[in-house]
Write a protein that holds these residues in place. Structure first.
Motif, PDB file in Angstrom:
ATOM      1  N   ALA A 310       0.838  -1.203   0.000  1.00  0.00           N
ATOM      2  CA  ALA A 310       0.000   0.000   0.000  1.00  0.00           C
ATOM      3  C   ALA A 310       0.871   1.250   0.000  1.00  0.00           C
ATOM      4  O   ALA A 310       0.574   2.242  -0.688  1.00  0.00           O
ATOM      5  CB  ALA A 310      -0.927  -0.008   1.216  1.00  0.00           C
ATOM      6  N   SER A 311       1.972   1.213   0.766  1.00  0.00           N
ATOM      7  CA  SER A 311       2.882   2.374   0.809  1.00  0.00           C
ATOM      8  C   SER A 311       3.538   2.594  -0.546  1.00  0.00           C
ATOM      9  O   SER A 311       3.598   3.732  -1.050  1.00  0.00           O
ATOM     10  CB  SER A 311       3.939   2.153   1.890  1.00  0.00           C
ATOM     11  N   ILE A 312       4.041   1.517  -1.145  1.00  0.00           N
ATOM     12  CA  ILE A 312       4.681   1.649  -2.460  1.00  0.00           C
ATOM     13  C   ILE A 312       3.656   2.041  -3.520  1.00  0.00           C
ATOM     14  O   ILE A 312       3.981   2.798  -4.461  1.00  0.00           O
ATOM     15  CB  ILE A 312       5.382   0.336  -2.843  1.00  0.00           C
ATOM     16  N   MET A 313       2.415   1.577  -3.396  1.00  0.00           N
ATOM     17  CA  MET A 313       1.366   1.968  -4.337  1.00  0.00           C
ATOM     18  C   MET A 313       1.168   3.478  -4.320  1.00  0.00           C
ATOM     19  O   MET A 313       1.010   4.119  -5.379  1.00  0.00           O
ATOM     20  CB  MET A 313       0.048   1.264  -3.993  1.00  0.00           C
ATOM     21  N   VAL A 314       1.182   4.074  -3.120  1.00  0.00           N
ATOM     22  CA  VAL A 314       1.024   5.530  -3.016  1.00  0.00           C
ATOM     23  C   VAL A 314       2.181   6.243  -3.726  1.00  0.00           C
ATOM     24  O   VAL A 314       1.977   7.196  -4.498  1.00  0.00           O
ATOM     25  CB  VAL A 314       0.951   5.950  -1.532  1.00  0.00           C
ATOM     26  N   ALA A 315       3.399   5.769  -3.463  1.00  0.00           N
ATOM     27  CA  ALA A 315       4.569   6.419  -4.066  1.00  0.00           C
ATOM     28  C   ALA A 315       4.572   6.283  -5.589  1.00  0.00           C
ATOM     29  O   ALA A 315       4.876   7.249  -6.319  1.00  0.00           O
ATOM     30  CB  ALA A 315       5.846   5.820  -3.476  1.00  0.00           C
ATOM     31  N   LEU A 316       4.223   5.072  -6.093  1.00  0.00           N
ATOM     32  CA  LEU A 316       4.177   4.875  -7.542  1.00  0.00           C
ATOM     33  C   LEU A 316       3.067   5.698  -8.172  1.00  0.00           C
ATOM     34  O   LEU A 316       3.232   6.277  -9.255  1.00  0.00           O
ATOM     35  CB  LEU A 316       3.970   3.392  -7.854  1.00  0.00           C
ATOM     36  N   ASP A 317       1.915   5.747  -7.507  1.00  0.00           N
ATOM     37  CA  ASP A 317       0.775   6.474  -8.066  1.00  0.00           C
ATOM     38  C   ASP A 317       1.028   7.973  -8.100  1.00  0.00           C
ATOM     39  O   ASP A 317       0.582   8.673  -9.016  1.00  0.00           O
ATOM     40  CB  ASP A 317      -0.477   6.157  -7.236  1.00  0.00           C
ATOM     41  N   ASP A 318       1.750   8.467  -7.093  1.00  0.00           N
ATOM     42  CA  ASP A 318       2.075   9.903  -7.070  1.00  0.00           C
ATOM     43  C   ASP A 318       3.241  10.237  -8.000  1.00  0.00           C
ATOM     44  O   ASP A 318       3.547  11.427  -8.219  1.00  0.00           O
ATOM     45  CB  ASP A 318       2.422  10.347  -5.644  1.00  0.00           C
ATOM     46  N   GLY A 319       3.913   9.218  -8.517  1.00  0.00           N
ATOM     47  CA  GLY A 319       5.002   9.446  -9.461  1.00  0.00           C
ATOM     48  C   GLY A 319       6.300   9.903  -8.831  1.00  0.00           C
ATOM     49  O   GLY A 319       7.188  10.406  -9.545  1.00  0.00           O
ATOM     50  N   VAL A 320       6.461   9.757  -7.524  1.00  0.00           N
ATOM     51  CA  VAL A 320       7.692  10.226  -6.889  1.00  0.00           C
ATOM     52  C   VAL A 320       8.844   9.243  -7.120  1.00  0.00           C
ATOM     53  O   VAL A 320      10.016   9.622  -7.030  1.00  0.00           O
ATOM     54  CB  VAL A 320       7.479  10.457  -5.372  1.00  0.00           C
ATOM     55  N   VAL A 321       8.528   7.968  -7.390  1.00  0.00           N
ATOM     56  CA  VAL A 321       9.542   6.957  -7.707  1.00  0.00           C
ATOM     57  C   VAL A 321       8.964   5.993  -8.735  1.00  0.00           C
ATOM     58  O   VAL A 321       7.759   5.998  -9.004  1.00  0.00           O
ATOM     59  CB  VAL A 321       9.979   6.152  -6.448  1.00  0.00           C
ATOM     60  N   ASP A 322       9.842   5.174  -9.294  1.00  0.00           N
ATOM     61  CA  ASP A 322       9.386   4.010 -10.048  1.00  0.00           C
ATOM     62  C   ASP A 322      10.110   2.789  -9.475  1.00  0.00           C
ATOM     63  O   ASP A 322      10.914   2.914  -8.546  1.00  0.00           O
ATOM     64  CB  ASP A 322       9.621   4.167 -11.552  1.00  0.00           C
ATOM     65  N   THR A 323       9.862   1.620 -10.039  1.00  0.00           N
ATOM     66  CA  THR A 323      10.427   0.403  -9.456  1.00  0.00           C
ATOM     67  C   THR A 323      11.936   0.312  -9.604  1.00  0.00           C
ATOM     68  O   THR A 323      12.580  -0.498  -8.928  1.00  0.00           O
ATOM     69  CB  THR A 323       9.781  -0.849 -10.082  1.00  0.00           C
ATOM     70  N   GLY A 350      22.910  -7.064   5.567  1.00  0.00           N
ATOM     71  CA  GLY A 350      21.903  -6.283   4.867  1.00  0.00           C
ATOM     72  C   GLY A 350      21.891  -6.516   3.370  1.00  0.00           C
ATOM     73  O   GLY A 350      22.569  -7.409   2.840  1.00  0.00           O
ATOM     74  N   TYR A 351      21.126  -5.674   2.660  1.00  0.00           N
ATOM     75  CA  TYR A 351      20.951  -5.831   1.209  1.00  0.00           C
ATOM     76  C   TYR A 351      21.762  -4.829   0.387  1.00  0.00           C
ATOM     77  O   TYR A 351      21.699  -4.865  -0.855  1.00  0.00           O
ATOM     78  CB  TYR A 351      19.467  -5.691   0.851  1.00  0.00           C
ATOM     79  N   GLN A 352      22.456  -3.929   1.041  1.00  0.00           N
ATOM     80  CA  GLN A 352      23.238  -2.911   0.326  1.00  0.00           C
ATOM     81  C   GLN A 352      22.331  -2.087  -0.608  1.00  0.00           C
ATOM     82  O   GLN A 352      21.310  -1.598  -0.175  1.00  0.00           O
ATOM     83  CB  GLN A 352      24.400  -3.575  -0.424  1.00  0.00           C
ATOM     84  N   ASP A 353      22.659  -1.990  -1.891  1.00  0.00           N
ATOM     85  CA  ASP A 353      21.866  -1.188  -2.831  1.00  0.00           C
ATOM     86  C   ASP A 353      20.814  -2.068  -3.518  1.00  0.00           C
ATOM     87  O   ASP A 353      21.154  -3.052  -4.180  1.00  0.00           O
ATOM     88  CB  ASP A 353      22.758  -0.557  -3.890  1.00  0.00           C
ATOM     89  N   ILE A 354      19.542  -1.711  -3.349  1.00  0.00           N
ATOM     90  CA  ILE A 354      18.441  -2.439  -3.994  1.00  0.00           C
ATOM     91  C   ILE A 354      17.430  -1.432  -4.535  1.00  0.00           C
ATOM     92  O   ILE A 354      17.306  -0.315  -4.018  1.00  0.00           O
ATOM     93  CB  ILE A 354      17.726  -3.420  -3.031  1.00  0.00           C
ATOM     94  N   ASN A 355      16.704  -1.845  -5.581  1.00  0.00           N
ATOM     95  CA  ASN A 355      15.671  -0.958  -6.113  1.00  0.00           C
ATOM     96  C   ASN A 355      14.347  -1.203  -5.386  1.00  0.00           C
ATOM     97  O   ASN A 355      14.234  -2.095  -4.541  1.00  0.00           O
ATOM     98  CB  ASN A 355      15.531  -1.109  -7.628  1.00  0.00           C
ATOM     99  N   THR A 495       3.003  -7.574 -10.882  1.00  0.00           N
ATOM    100  CA  THR A 495       4.267  -8.222 -11.263  1.00  0.00           C
ATOM    101  C   THR A 495       5.182  -8.394 -10.048  1.00  0.00           C
ATOM    102  O   THR A 495       5.778  -9.461  -9.842  1.00  0.00           O
ATOM    103  CB  THR A 495       4.987  -7.397 -12.340  1.00  0.00           C
ATOM    104  N   VAL A 496       5.282  -7.335  -9.234  1.00  0.00           N
ATOM    105  CA  VAL A 496       6.158  -7.396  -8.067  1.00  0.00           C
ATOM    106  C   VAL A 496       5.681  -8.460  -7.074  1.00  0.00           C
ATOM    107  O   VAL A 496       6.490  -9.231  -6.540  1.00  0.00           O
ATOM    108  CB  VAL A 496       6.238  -6.015  -7.390  1.00  0.00           C
ATOM    109  N   LEU A 497       4.367  -8.528  -6.829  1.00  0.00           N
ATOM    110  CA  LEU A 497       3.834  -9.509  -5.876  1.00  0.00           C
ATOM    111  C   LEU A 497       4.028 -10.935  -6.370  1.00  0.00           C
ATOM    112  O   LEU A 497       4.210 -11.864  -5.570  1.00  0.00           O
ATOM    113  CB  LEU A 497       2.353  -9.237  -5.612  1.00  0.00           C
TER     114      LEU A 497
END
Length: 715
Positions: A310-323, A350-355, A495-497
């Motif tokens: 739900a959090s990522i959906m908000v960010a993607l929908d607002d266009g502030v980031v992409d995957t 940890g995961y270091q750098d991830i998208n 796709t992500v899920l």
């Protein structure tokens, strides 16, 4: 000077007072005379003119599954009483002559109480001249009532013999405890609804009371119907019995394995929002799991990582980031405004750098919280408004008592621009499922919307109301939100899920036979003022998703609450999801009957006692026999029916293989056929389990004893 002449007025007052006093004494004297000397006469006059308005209870409607199977039904039950002065007259001689026979007969029907105890108890009521003395304190079914009614004195009219009853509508669930909290229950002693659909649709199921006048004419009572009772209507639910059974067994097995305290599972149909199964298991004091509370709709908690989409959906929908937006998570620990945010693998570097996409796949707390905090820190209300758009905070108007709508607070400022209900750490922790209160039903509705290409359906529990075979009310599917996000956003999340299950932390929820999409969640449970880390840490483990991922049919959420480690949403709740998904999808596999036919062998199926009409239909469909004589014996030497038929003869054929006076063999039968056959022989039946009869406590072929209890063990 006053003109009042006391010499003339006072004698008049005195005379009036004496006259009223004498009249009062006369009235009291007459009343006393009527109450004593004329009591019998006036009592007989009053008895001849008695007219009571009695309420006539209607029959409560049935609750049925989506395919018409009975999940709750009403059957009559009785409490039996004795009036030792029927019509105001004692029955001394008749009772004294028959009391021994009556008590011996009651002992045969109710073996738990001896004839001597019955006689002692009933004699006490006889000596008191009781008008409503209980013969047996528990309720009895109709078959037992007819047996009692055959005894001396009891067989007479109630105005002559005194035997009378109170009738109740007893609620029975043929599938036992299956979906008990969703279907609901009744307060047996009060005949009132207690919870679930029974309570929510009580006005429809209950019907309307009727009224009849009961008038005594001479020594006889006459009932004059005024308003007939209107029986309750039936409701057709969305629950699928088989799916409910699969979900219950899968969840209970895992709860026992991980020593869980509580578990929830909800299965929903994607296109309609129909709730096909809803399980609410709580561990009781004896270690068994039962449905005590409807936690699926009432247990608001911090959902944990299943909230991250739900959090990522908000960010993607607002266009502030992409995957493809890259987050530097470092070694798995990040300072967030004075508090440390950690990933689950922080001890391993940890995961270091991830998208962004990978952050969801591996459920990185830092990955999600960094994005939300980075782009919404200055305006957190925009993030919360975005959550409201997704529908996860919607009031779904669940038609079950106890539903608790989500609590996701909106940031507010005072006149001086200071936050009233907000802190610097609220946003990052809210983004990963903390500082919110969401029930499982709202979470699964959100994932169902993702599966349904962004259209959120309101969960539906009841399809329609039926009476006398006619639909009188329908409840069509309701669209809660036409669109929870942009089409591109929902496609990206789909796709992500799917990748979460195929290559992320949700692998145990997947299947080799079809594709699954979903998200894991492992959250620590707050203990109120004690916080998260007092004593043993409690965990809320969850997996929410849908299947098959390419053409979604069902969405599902599984939640488990347990104490201590190990605790894994993907490894525990995800495994339950896997079993439910494969069990449900197995029902949709259709194979050609030609693939299973062996042309070199001829097999005649064995037909045991039970529903002749149904057996005849099956055999005709298989091309084995139809409306002709069946003879011989089955594979175990069991005789089969003589002739297929319908109508009244079918009842007789069900008993053809049972010698008179012996207990029938009902092993292998369905529950309804077995109960009918045994109760028709005078036995009292109690069911244990579900399915077909595997074992019976009364050995087949033994001497039949009416009133004896026979326990059937079903598997």
């Amino acid at each position: 000077m006053s003109k009042f002449n006391s010499d003339k007025v006072m004698p008049r007052y005195f005379a009036i007072a004496v006259a009223f006093t004498l009249i009062g004494v006369a009235i009291i004297g007459k009343a006393g005379y009527i109450m004593t000397a004329e009591k019998q006469y006036w009592s007989e006059v009053a008895a001849r003119l008695v007219r009571d308005s009695l309420s006539v209870k209607p029959t409560r409607g049935n609750i049925l599954s989506c395919d018409g199977q009975l999940m709750a039904s009403s059957i009559p039950e009785f409490r039996i009483f004795m009036d030792f002065r029927p019509g105001g007259q004692r029955i001394d001689t008749m009772w004294t002559d028959s009391v021994d026979l009556i008590c011996e007969g009651l002992n045969r029907i109710f073996p738990a109480k001896s004839a001597k105890e019955f006689k002692r108890d009933l004699t006490k009521g006889f000596e008191k001249g009781a008008r409503h003395w209980p013969v047996w304190k528990q309720r009895i079914d109709y078959g037992t009532y007819t047996e009692v009614k055959k005894l001396p004195v009891f067989r007479l009219d109630k105005n002559k013999g005194g035997f009378h009853t109170e009738e109740f509508n007893s609620r029975r669930r043929p599938f036992g405890s299956l979906a008990s909290r969703t279907v609901g229950d009744m307060f047996g002693a009060k005949d009132t609804a207690r919870c679930g659909l029974e309570l929510s649709y009580d006005s429809i199921l209950r019907g309307t009371d009727g009224i009849t006048h009961r008038r005594k004419v001479l020594k006889n009572y006459m009932s004059v119907p005024v308003t007939p009772p209107v029986n309750g209507a039936d409701i057709i639910t969305t629950i699928d019995v088989t799916m409910q059974d699969i979900a219950e067994r899968s969840l209970i097995d895992e709860l026992r394995k991980v020593n869980g305290d509580m578990g929830v599972a909800i299965l929903m149909e994607v296109q309609t929002g129909d709730v096909k199964a809803m399980v609410n298991m709580t561990r009781c004091a004896d270690g068994e799991y039962r449905e005590i509370m409807n936690n699926a709709i009432s247990y608001r908690c911090e959902p944990g990582s299943v909230f991250k989409p739900a959090s990522i959906m908000v960010a993607l929908d607002d266009g502030v980031v992409d995957t493809s937006y890259v987050i530097h998570t470092g070694s798995g620990v990040m300072d967030m405004h004075g508090r440390f945010m950690k990933d689950h693998n922080w001890r391993r570097g940890g995961y270091q750098d991830i998208n962004v996409a990978r952050a969801l796949e591996v459920s990185s707390n830092i990955g999600v919280s960094y994005v939300i905090d980075r782009f919404y820190y200055d305006h957190p209300e925009k993030y919360v408004e975005g959550l409201y758009r997704t529908g996860i905070a919607d009031d779904l108007h669940i038609p079950l008592v106890g539903y608790a709508k989500p609590i996701i607070r909106m940031p507010k400022k005072n006149k001086r621009g200071q936050w009233l209900n907000w802190s610097k750490t609220a946003l990052p922790w809210m983004s990963i499922g903390y500082e919110t209160q969401v029930a499982p039903i709202n979470t699964v509705a959100f994932y169902n919307a993702i599966a349904n290409d962004g259209k959120m359906m309101r969960p539906r529990f009841v399809k329609k109301v039926v009476k006398n075979g006619e639909t009188i009310m329908e409840f069509p599917p309701v669209v809660q939100k036409e669109r929870i996000c942009k089409p591109q956003t929902v496609r990206t999340l789909q796709t992500v899920l799917e990748h979460v299950v195929s290559q992320g932390l949700g692998k145990k929820a997947g299947s080799r036979l079809f594709r699954v999409a979903g998200k894991t969640g492992t959250a620590q449970v707050s203990k109120g003022a004690a916080g998260y880390h007092s004593g043993t840490v409690d965990y809320w483990l969850s997996f929410a998703g849908y299947f098959p991922a390419d053409e979604p049919r069902y969405s599902c959420i599984v939640c488990i609450r347990k104490s201590g480690l190990p605790a894994s949403g993907g490894g525990m709740s995800g495994l339950v999801f896997h079993h439910i998904a494969e069990g449900v999808m197995a029902r949709h596999i259709k194979l050609s009957i030609d693939d299973a036919r062996d042309p070199s062998a001829a097999m005649v199926p064995e037909v045991k006692s039970g529903n002749v009409v149904a057996a005849d239909y099956v055999l005709r469909d298989l091309g084995v026999a139809s409306n002709r004589d069946w003879g011989g014996t089955g594979s175990a030497g069991t005789p089969v029916w003589g002739r297929a038929t319908t109508g009244p003869k079918a009842v007789d054929l069900a008993r053809v293989n049972t010698p008179k006076g012996t207990v029938p063999d009902v092993r292998g039968m369905g529950a309804s056929d077995a109960v009918y056959l045994l109760e028709s022989q005078g036995l009292r039946v109690r069911l244990h389990g579900r399915g077909r009869v595997k074992r019976q406590s009364c050995e087949p072929g033994t001497t039949l004893r009416r009133g004896r209890e026979c326990v059937l063990y079903l598997e």
